[in-house]
Design an enzyme around this catalytic site. Structure first.
Site, PDB file in Angstrom:
ATOM      1  N   HIS A 129      -1.109  -0.914   3.037  1.00  0.00           N
ATOM      2  CA  HIS A 129      -1.451  -1.386   4.378  1.00  0.00           C
ATOM      3  C   HIS A 129      -2.560  -0.346   4.812  1.00  0.00           C
ATOM      4  O   HIS A 129      -3.481  -0.713   5.570  1.00  0.00           O
ATOM      5  CB  HIS A 129      -0.073  -1.324   5.162  1.00  0.00           C
ATOM      6  CG  HIS A 129      -0.282  -1.625   6.435  1.00  0.00           C
ATOM      7  ND1 HIS A 129       0.000  -3.000   6.888  1.00  0.00           N
ATOM      8  CD2 HIS A 129      -0.483  -0.901   7.551  1.00  0.00           C
ATOM      9  CE1 HIS A 129      -0.260  -2.948   8.605  1.00  0.00           C
ATOM     10  NE2 HIS A 129      -0.607  -1.807   8.859  1.00  0.00           N
ATOM     11  N   GLU A 130      -2.160   0.870   4.791  1.00  0.00           N
ATOM     12  CA  GLU A 130      -2.910   1.988   5.403  1.00  0.00           C
ATOM     13  C   GLU A 130      -4.325   2.017   4.816  1.00  0.00           C
ATOM     14  O   GLU A 130      -5.336   2.357   5.789  1.00  0.00           O
ATOM     15  CB  GLU A 130      -2.372   3.151   5.677  1.00  0.00           C
ATOM     16  CG  GLU A 130      -0.999   3.184   5.984  1.00  0.00           C
ATOM     17  CD  GLU A 130      -1.128   2.690   7.646  1.00  0.00           C
ATOM     18  OE1 GLU A 130      -2.169   3.075   8.277  1.00  0.00           O
ATOM     19  OE2 GLU A 130      -0.040   2.407   7.935  1.00  0.00           O
TER      20      GLU A 130
ATOM     21  N   HIS B 128      -6.552  -0.362   6.565  1.00  0.00           N
ATOM     22  CA  HIS B 128      -7.420   0.294   7.770  1.00  0.00           C
ATOM     23  C   HIS B 128      -8.219   1.254   7.365  1.00  0.00           C
ATOM     24  O   HIS B 128      -9.488   1.363   8.017  1.00  0.00           O
ATOM     25  CB  HIS B 128      -6.108   0.828   8.519  1.00  0.00           C
ATOM     26  CG  HIS B 128      -5.304  -0.031   9.477  1.00  0.00           C
ATOM     27  ND1 HIS B 128      -5.479  -1.214   9.863  1.00  0.00           N
ATOM     28  CD2 HIS B 128      -3.821   0.018   9.397  1.00  0.00           C
ATOM     29  CE1 HIS B 128      -4.377  -1.597  10.351  1.00  0.00           C
ATOM     30  NE2 HIS B 128      -3.440  -1.213   9.857  1.00  0.00           N
TER      31      HIS B 128
END
Length: 437
Positions: free
Chosen positions: A24-25, A28
């Site tokens: 998920h990170e 980003h």
């Protein structure tokens, strides 16, 4: 041995959760770096730092509480212009947020701030995390559906009942007064493979069940493959009263609370169950069906949380389909790993849990409230709307949206999320949901 398997199931789920958070990170991090934003930290977890190492300008590491993760980008919001001491709790919160934001902007590198990106790039950066979870969920469900296959009845007969037992009866053995089951009368045997019924080719056991249900008291021509040779048998399903269920299998009741029944055909045979591989797009369909289920749960979340609280402090049972904390998911994974079932079956359930977890992360992070990713996307889109409106009116571009003004609302949302997490955590510790009762 059972305890070791239980712990192993929990560890598998924790590793899967950590991988999901990490990806998920990364969702980003990668677009942020590609667009030139300065990223100071990439961290998995919150709280005290356990380990970290700096590569280039970014510090990568792990923190003590594996309940999420974050990346620290330079200038998430425009630098503050207000000076002087803040008065009041909310103004102090806003000022503290602005000060913390200002500290992320390195001298001479304001151009590398997140807020300076075009709107579409900001949206891509904030979408990257949830989309990564969505893609991971689709991948897991695709492996399940098209790689391993879905558990379903095949066209091979596993069992044939000797008689027709009354609906709702607790009787387990046939008596001389019980009528013979139509399948037994027709000469259907375990091991027979259904080829066609009444001229309709049978691809799945569901196909056969549908025809039989719709044909009470009608004689059907059934073609079976027995030991490599096809045989034609005559089957006459009996009319039987069965309770109506919905798409989820839940019994239906009328206004007086009485069960709703309907007359259907009954033959009295069961199918062998096997993992049947599905078309490649099935995993994607499963992922979006799961997303819809999670979205429905979020809409009714206040009611569901109330029910969890009631079950925690009373003798009421928890809804097995209700919300869970990380602890609850871990306990379910432990139960699955410790069951006396084939390894493949246990692996399928664990993958299902992990796939559902990623879809839940996707949907939850898309809620349009700060500090969630959806909130940052809404801020970026609102900034784009303001700029577009200014261009249409021939006006200069307005100053970037100062989302630090929303810090009080962000704090309220954070407190609600923490309270919700605490309730679910306590419930999963003292009144856990069990898959096996």
């Amino acid at each position: 041995m059972e305890t070791l398997l239980y712990v192993l199931g929990i560890l598998i789920m924790l590793v899967g959760l950590g991988l999901s958070i990490g990806l998920h990170e990364i969702g980003h991090l990668v677009p942020a770096k590609l667009f030139g934003v300065r990223v100071g930290q990439y961290m998995i977890g919150f709280g005290p730092r356990l380990w970290s190492r700096r590569f280039g300008e970014t510090e990568y590491g792990f923190k003590a509480l594996p309940l999420g993760g974050f990346i620290s980008m330079s200038g998430m919001y425009p630098p503050s212009k207000e000076t002087g001491a803040a008065k009041g709790v909310f103004r102090t919160l806003v000022q503290d947020a602005r000060s913390a934001n200002d500290e992320t902007i390195a001298d001479g590198e304001e151009a590398r701030s997140f807020y300076r990106l075009p709107v579409w790039k900001r949206v891509i950066v904030m979408l990257g995390g949830p989309v990564m979870n969505l893609l991971l969920g689709i991948l897991i469900f695709t492996i399940l559906a098209s790689g391993i296959g879905l558990s379903q009845g095949t066209t091979t007969i596993a069992s044939v009942s000797e008689c027709v037992l009354p609906a709702g009866s607790t009787q387990t053995e046939c008596t001389a007064d019980d009528p013979a089951a139509p399948a037994a009368e027709a000469g259907i045997l375990p091991g027979d493979v259904l080829v066609s019924i009444d001229g309709v080719p049978i691809e799945t056991f569901a196909d056969a069940s549908a025809i039989i249900r719709d044909s009470p008291d009608e004689t059907l021509s059934v073609v079976v493959d027995r030991d490599g040779e096809q045989q034609t048998l005559q089957l006459t399903p009996v009319a039987a009263e069965r309770q109506v269920v919905d798409a989820a299998g839940a019994p239906q009741f009328d206004e007086d609370g009485e069960p709703i029944t309907q007359e259907v055909g009954y033959a009295g045979f069961g199918a062998q169950v096997a993992f049947v591989q599905q078309p490649i797009g099935t995993g994607t369909e499963m992922a979006f069906q799961q997303a819809g289920a999670v979205a429905s749960m979020i809409v009714t979340l206040p009611v569901r949380l109330w029910d969890v609280g009631v079950a925690l402090f009373t003798d009421a049972e928890r809804d097995p389909n209700g919300p869970l904390s990380v602890v609850g998911v871990g306990r379910l994974a432990g139960e699955v790993a410790a069951t006396d079932a084939p390894v493949l079956n246990r692996m399928v359930v664990l993958l299902n849990l992990l796939g559902a977890l990623n879809i839940a992360l996707f949907v939850f992070n898309m809620i349009p409230l700060l500090p969630l990713d959806g909130g940052h996307i809404v801020v970026a889109l609102w900034d784009g709307v303001r700029r577009a409106w200014a261009r249409l009116r021939g006006k200069p571009a307005p100053a970037p949206v100062d989302a630090t003004r929303l810090v009080p609302l962000t704090v309220v949302v954070a407190v609600v999320l923490i309270a919700m997490g605490a309730l679910l955590l306590i419930a999963d510790l003292f009144d856990p949901v069990s898959l096996f009762g």
